[in-house]
Every structure is written in C-alpha cells, then in structure tokens.
Design an enzyme around this catalytic site. Structure first.
Site, PDB file in Angstrom:
ATOM      1  N   GLU A 166       0.818  -1.218   0.000  1.00 11.67           N
ATOM      2  CA  GLU A 166       0.000   0.000   0.000  1.00 11.67           C
ATOM      3  C   GLU A 166       0.847   1.260   0.000  1.00 11.67           C
ATOM      4  OE1 GLU A 166      -0.408  -2.619   1.982  1.00 11.67           O
ATOM      5  OE2 GLU A 166      -2.385  -3.412   1.474  1.00 11.67           O
ATOM      6  N   HIS A 189     -11.952  -4.116   7.878  1.00 11.03           N
ATOM      7  CA  HIS A 189     -12.624  -3.869   6.606  1.00 11.03           C
ATOM      8  C   HIS A 189     -13.796  -2.889   6.743  1.00 11.03           C
ATOM      9  CE1 HIS A 189     -10.306  -7.378   5.547  1.00 11.03           C
ATOM     10  NE2 HIS A 189     -10.750  -7.378   4.307  1.00 11.03           N
TER      11      HIS A 189
END
Lengths: 366, 333
Positions: B68, B137
């Site tokens: 990321e 999430h």
C-alpha cells in the site's frame, strides 16, 4: 547475474510419495509421523467443512487452506516448548498444533472477538489481517525474549504477497542487525489474490531475498511434509544456537499452491488457468504422506479409518462449540478499549444499554 | 450538474458508477492511469474496475505488488510528473500502510514546493461497515484525512453523485481521498447520464427539505437517515436532511443556511464520536449561528471503541432506531 544466489529446492519425498535417493527421513518417531499425517488430514477436512459453513451462511469470509496443509502443519510441528507462532489468516492448523483449538478460528470467522482471546500458555499471537504487519512484531517478540534470557523461537507466517510490503523488508533487516531468534515462514502459494509470481517480484526466488539481510534463505517443496519439517527444524536449531559466525534468523520459502480461491469472496477462474491447478494437484501433500506411511508399514486401512474418524469428530466438536457459545454481549466492545474505561466510554456504554432497554435488541439488527 | 448536456441515462449501481467515471476519464485523457491490487485482470475485488484492463491494457490499468505504501508513494511520483493516477486501496482499513505517503507527501508537496509541484492524485477506497466484513474492513476514519491540510475528502452516497464527484476528483489539480460506502455499492440503482459530467467538490446537497431539525450525514449514513426522517414525519417531526458529499472542504454555507432555517441539528456518522466530523460541524454552527440555536446539537455516531467484529456491528453503527432517537432528542429539547 540475476538468480545466482537462488537456493536449491529441498525435497525428501518425490511427487509420488517415494523417498528420494539421497534423502534422509527426519528424526521423528512413528507416532510423531502419524500425528503429522493426522494434522494434514485434519486441515483438509476442516477446510471442507469451513467452506460449507460459509456457503450455508453460518460463518463469514473464510480463507481456504487446501494445498498448503504441509506448509503450515509440518512447520508448526517442528516447534517445541513455548516457541511462538504469529499466524496469518490462513494458518489455522499451525495454531491448532501450537495448542489453539479450531473453535477459536471458527468463532473469529463468525464475527466474534472471543475467537482471538488466546488462552494463557498458548504461544499463538492473534491473527492480523493487514499484510506482513506481524513480521516486525515477531522480530520484536524474539528480541524481547532474547533480552529476557530465553531460548524461545518466534515464527511469523505470511504469503508471497507479504514479501512486497515494507514491513517484510524492515522486519528482516532488524532481525539481521539485532540477530533475533526468528524464523520467517513464507507460504508461497503463487497467488496474492490475482497477482501471480512474476508480478509480485523479479527475484528468481523469495528465499534469496534473505541475502540482502545477511542471513540464510532456504527453499523447500512446501507440499512435501517431511522436507518442510526438516528445514524448519534446522532453522529452529540455528535460531536457538547458531554456529560460529552465522546469524540466528532464517527465511524459509515453502513452494506451495492454494487449490481454492483466495477467500470465499474470490473467483480464481478469472485470473488463472485450470491446467495450472491440475499440475499442482499432482503434488498434493496428503496422498504423498499417505503413500510414504503405507510403504514403510506405518499406516494401514484400519488405522487410516481411525484417523479419519478422529479428524471428523474433532471438527464436529469445534463447530459445535463455536456455534453454541453465547453471542457476544454488545457492551463487550467497551470492555477492551483500555485497561480502565474512560468516563466518556463509560457514558457511551450506559447510553447503549439505555437504548437497548428502550427499543429492544431487534431494533438494532434490522 | 455541469459539463455536457445529456438526456441519455442508464441505471447504475454505485460501484458501476465508479467504473463508469473511470472509464470515461480514461477515454478522455490518456494521462489517467489506474493502479492498485487486483484492479487489472481481476477487475477489482468489488468489480469497480470491470473491463478497464481489457480496454486500456496493462500500461494504464496496473496490477501492483501487494504494497500500500508503494502504491500511494509511486502514485505521488506519477502525479508530480504529469500523470493523473487513480490509486485503489482495497479496503480503507489497509490505508494506514499508505498513510505516511498520503499525509506527508501527497498532501504537502504543493506547499513544500510553493506550487512548483502539485499532486493531482485520487486515492479510492471502500469504507464503512454494514456488510459483515472481517476485521479492518469496516472502519470509517475519514476525519483523519479531513484533519490534514492539502487533502480533499469526498464521500458520495448515490450512483449519480459517485460518477460526477469521481470525475471532478480526477480532474482536480490536488489530491483527493475518495471514499466509497461499500454498504451502498449494490444497494440501489439510479439513472446516471451516459456522458461525462461533474458534481462540484465542496458542495453539499439537500436530500430532503424540512423545517424542524436539520440532519447532516454522508456516504453510508444517508440512506438510514432518510428512512428515519420519513418515519419521524409520521410523528410530526419534519427533518431536513443534508448530504455533505465532501467533508473537506466542508460546505459551510449550506450547513449554516439549513441550520438557520430549523434552529436544531443532528449529525450522523459511522466513525467514532471523539474528534469525529460531527464535532467540526457542531463547532462551525456555533460559531456562525449561536443565537439561533434552540437545542444542543446531537451527535449520532459510532462509539469510541474499535469497530467490532460483525456479530456486534449493528450495535456499533448508527441504524434507523438510533438515528430516530437522536433526532427526537434534538426536536424535543
């Protein structure tokens, strides 16, 4: 030249479960070899049941393990005493071997925090979903343990994708510099969701990345349980007591394959070919180990049946436990933010209780 | 709406509107590239980039290694060097690995270089709960980004706005964090113009007119807020619902003018209570309209805890019942 330092692939059993000519069977008793086989069977059966639970709506997202049983089970089998593992989201069988019942992982997948409430004296770190973040944790734990004078070894599990994250490189660099007793275990299952090996790295192997950090990288057939056991065992010995002039850490790359999807939300047919899967299925660790045990007189049909029954019973029992525990009290979320709740958290907890009493729990869930 | 006048529409879900905006901007401007994990051959794990790889190829729809920080950091470099990257972080819970690149570099390069460099970058990420996702999430930590100077933070709630706001974000000369409410990805369809159009950044939308209480919401909280408003209308409480659409920069004019009409307000967000955007909206109203305020401003938010695993998420995330309860407090004070 690129790839000069690529280590050779270690193997003991060939793809048909025959001992390779030059191979030595690891120093395990017959009972230990059978127990390792039982763990492989347990992992496969658990996987089949877990996928069904998800499909039936009894459980949330699950990451299938089929194909990678040996990478997880045989490596964890090589640990001893209070050696620790830091599992990835796919390492349920490794946690089971370190003493954590399968019901814990099921509860976690059913959306319940208590699945991560690791019982005392179980050397398993809670599963973490952000990728590779457990690698520096493992180095830190190993560092702390060494400081405290212990000879424990710490083994984080991760996948091929994890080797691209900054935390992988930073963690391994610290491990080398501070010589921590850490064994880094890569289950290279070839696919990080849809990203295959060529797009993940241009190193010829993942194991050779250890060169950059000053310690040894080992490459093993991750679908050969005996070879996985042997290389992990050697790495653990070295982490405890390294030969003169060598560092404690080892990077192990287990070459394996996930037969199924990345998770139950994924469809691998979009990005990979069936024939690739068929090729890897030829290396399935379970028939290989079974052939070896039968050929060497350690296993017969009757014993196999007993093992299959034990495995089915254990999984049934884990599912029963996970499905029968009380659903979490919603106020549980306030209990573990800090050691002592702040005044504001206390007020929020009371507010939620007031709302539940006034409207009933059904008002929240639809 | 601005841009091309059009009458032709198709019914799209919110995630299809994301894809539509990306497709149109890639067709219009070959500087636009998409990068992230699984955005290519796999069409994105939510299918937000469906078909783009087939149409534009691997040079413009880039499957990256799993990293990321590198996705955000290389996108900063691309943007500074003349491309218009749209980086996808697969779930907002994984954006922290990219946080340093976003806040220390994407947000600051214009200032650092006195505008000799800029970063026309969009970072897209699905955010928020309500879909029984695993840990990490479901968070909605938009306030962390709204707190950083130099970033725009856009959160659509409808398919129409999604296409228009994402198009505007891609064309914006500065970095935009574009957060997609995944509970709304496939929750409904709406007529969306087939041609390109923009919805301007920084402008709120009044979703429901009312006279008693103004309720501010965005993203995944707009639908339950509108449902609560309809229920409360039957009790005689007439809510005005304002969808912020962009939380940074915030549309102060719309916030204040709506509040001055009703004199009462509630703010709904999924993010934790402390230092959330509701605090900012409340302070703004008090600065601008203190003497018109008839009741304390209600904050209807997540608790100051981590987002729980899904068995408990309904008790964390504001739902219709809690939203109604909070609005009643504001109306009845």
């Amino acid at each position: 030249m690129r790839g000069d330092s690529a280590p050779e692939l270690r193997q003991i059993l060939d793809e048909d479960g025959q001992l390779r000519d030059d191979a030595v069977v690891p120093d395990l008793t017959d009972d230990e070899l059978l127990e390792l086989f039982r763990m492989l069977k347990l992992a496969r059966h658990y996987d089949e049941r877990a996928i069904k639970l998800q499909r039936q709506g009894r459980m949330g997202t699950y990451s299938p393990i089929a194909g990678q049983e040996a990478g997880h089970a045989a490596s964890a089998f090589a640990l001893s005493g209070d050696d620790w593992i830091l599992p990835s989201h796919r390492a349920d069988i490794a946690s089971r071997i370190r003493g954590l019942g399968l019901e814990f992982h099921l509860m976690y997948c059913m959306g319940m925090e208590r699945g991560n409430r690791i019982p005392e004296d179980t050397p398993v770190f809670p599963v973490t979903l952000p990728i590779a973040t457990q690698i520096p944790h493992a180095v830190g734990m190993a560092w702390a343990s060494k400081y405290m004078g212990s000879d424990r070894v710490f083994m984080p599990y991760f996948g091929d994708g994890g080797t691209s994250e900054g935390d992988f490189h930073e963690g391994l660099n610290f491990a080398g510099v501070f010589d921590t007793p850490t064994v880094f275990f890569i289950n290279n299952n070839q696919w990080a969701i849809s990203i295959g090996p060529d797009q993940q790295t241009k190193s010829r192997t993942l194991a050779q990345k250890a060169d950059a950090y000053g310690f040894e990288g080992v490459r093993v057939d991750g679908m050969d349980p005996l070879a996985v056991y042997q290389v992990t065992h050697e790495a653990i010995e070295k982490a405890r007591d390294p030969p003169e002039g060598e560092l404690r850490p080892t990077l192990i790359e287990a070459l394996t394959y996930r037969f199924g999807p990345h998770t139950t939300s994924d469809d691998p047919s979009v990005y990979r070919e069936d024939e690739e899967l068929e090729r890897w299925e030829q290396r399935d660790p379970i028939p290989r180990m079974e052939t070896f045990l039968r050929d060497t007189g350690r296993l017969d049909a009757e014993l196999l049946e007993t093992i299959e029954q034990q495995v089915a019973d254990e999984v049934n029992e884990a599912i029963d436990i996970a499905e029968s525990v009380d659903r979490p009290e919603p106020t549980n979320m306030f209990d573990h933010t800090f050691a002592e709740p702040t005044p504001r958290l206390q007020a929020q907890r009371e507010e939620l209780q007031m709302l539940r009493e006034e409207y009933g729990d059904d008002a929240f869930t639809h | 709406m601005s841009g091309t006048e059009t009458t032709e529409t198709t019914n799209l879900t919110l995630v299809q509107a994301v894809r539509d905006a990306l497709h149109d901007e890639m067709a219009r401007d070959d500087r636009v590239v998409v990068l992230g994990e699984d955005v290519g051959v796999n069409d994105g794990v939510f299918r937000a980039t469906e078909g783009l790889y087939d149409e534009y190829g691997a040079e413009r729809v880039i499957d990256t290694p799993l990293a990321e920080s590198a996705i955000a950091g290389t996108a900063v470099g691309m943007a500074a060097f003349g491309l218009r990257p749209v980086a996808e972080i697969q779930f907002m819970g994984f954006i922290y690995l990219a946080f340093d690149q976003i806040v220390s570099h994407a947000a600051r390069l214009r200032t650092r270089s006195q505008s000799s460099f800029n970063v026309p970058l969009v970072v897209r990420a699905p955010y928020g709960g309500g879909v029984h996702a695993p840990e990490h999430h479901s968070e909605s930590t938009e306030a962390m980004f709204a707190h950083m100077p130099g970033l725009k933070v856009v959160i659509p709630s409808t398919p129409y706005d999604t296409k228009g706001l994402l198009t505007a974000s891609i064309r914006d000369p500065d970095p935009v964090i574009f957060l997609e409410p995944k509970s709304r990805y496939r929750a409904s369809r709406e007529a969306v113009p087939t041609d390109s159009y923009t919805v301007p950044l920084g402008e709120a939308a009044v979703r429901r007119e009312g006279t008693d209480v103004t309720v501010f919401a965005w993203g995944g909280m707009v639908a339950p807020t509108l449902e609560a408003a309809e229920n409360l209308a039957e009790e005689g409480i007439d809510c005005e619902v304002v969808d912020l659409r962009t939380i940074s920069p915030m549309d102060v004019d719309t916030i204040v003018s709506s509040f001055e009409k009703t004199g009462r307000a509630a703010v709904v967000h999924e993010a934790p209570y402390t230092a959330g955007m509701a605090a900012e909206i409340t302070a703004t109203i008090q600065e601008e309209s203190l003497l018109l305020q008839e009741a304390p401003i209600e904050r209807i938010t997540g608790w100051d805890t981590h987002y729980p695993l899904y068995a408990s998420e309904d008790f964390y995330r504001p739902g219709v019942t809690r939203i109604e309860h909070g609005i009643r407090n504001a109306a009845g004070f």
